[in-house]
Write an enzyme that holds these catalytic residues in place. Structure first.
Site, PDB file in Angstrom:
ATOM      1  NE  ARG A  16     -53.209 100.785  90.440  1.00  0.00           N
ATOM      2  CZ  ARG A  16     -53.854 100.357  90.607  1.00  0.00           C
ATOM      3  NH1 ARG A  16     -54.423  99.334  90.365  1.00  0.00           N
ATOM      4  NH2 ARG A  16     -53.799 100.471  92.130  1.00  0.00           N
ATOM      5  CB  CYS A  20     -56.009 104.919  90.765  1.00  0.00           C
ATOM      6  SG  CYS A  20     -57.792 105.013  91.198  1.00  0.00           S
TER       7      CYS A  20
END
Length: 133
Positions: free
Chosen positions: A109, A111
């Site tokens: 991930r 962000c």
């Protein structure tokens, strides 16, 4: 399916795109999902009235609906990118995200904080998934 085949993925369980793109594109076993914001699929209205928790729940619901339309589930998601208009919301988003991706191996991930998102949303998430046997 030939490895060079490109198939658009569409479901009524996620909002229609707000521009000239597909909800997702399946290339072989790889699914590339466009970013989802907190739109209600049936009405097209934003959900949450600026509440990051409500927006996050709707975004993830929309995203997983697209993955499922391609024959996958949340455990097929390999990578996500989260776009937030305020990184101070990270902990709240993370708590909800963890419930969606609770498998032993969670997606890679990134962000990032962005200055603005479509429709005034506070969060957008896209993903890549492996829809294999």
């Amino acid at each position: 399916m030939k490895s060079s085949a490109i198939e658009p993925i569409e479901t009524k369980l996620a909002p229609k795109p707000v521009g000239p793109y597909n909800q997702a594109v399946l290339v072989g076993n790889w699914l590339y999902c466009s970013g989802q914001i907190a739109l209600d699929p049936s009405s097209g209205a934003m959900i949450g009235d600026g509440n990051i928790e409500e927006e996050t729940k709707q975004v993830l619901k929309n995203l997983i609906a697209v993955v499922e339309a391609a024959g996958g589930k949340s455990s097929n998601v390999i990578k996500t990118t989260i776009y937030l208009t305020d990184l101070n919301d990270f902990a709240k988003v993370n708590a909800i995200y963890a419930k969606t991706f609770s498998e032993t191996v969670t997606p890679a991930r990134a962000c990032v904080e962005v200055s603005n998102l479509p429709k005034g949303g506070k969060i957008e998430i896209d993903c890549v998934a492996w829809i294999g046997n």
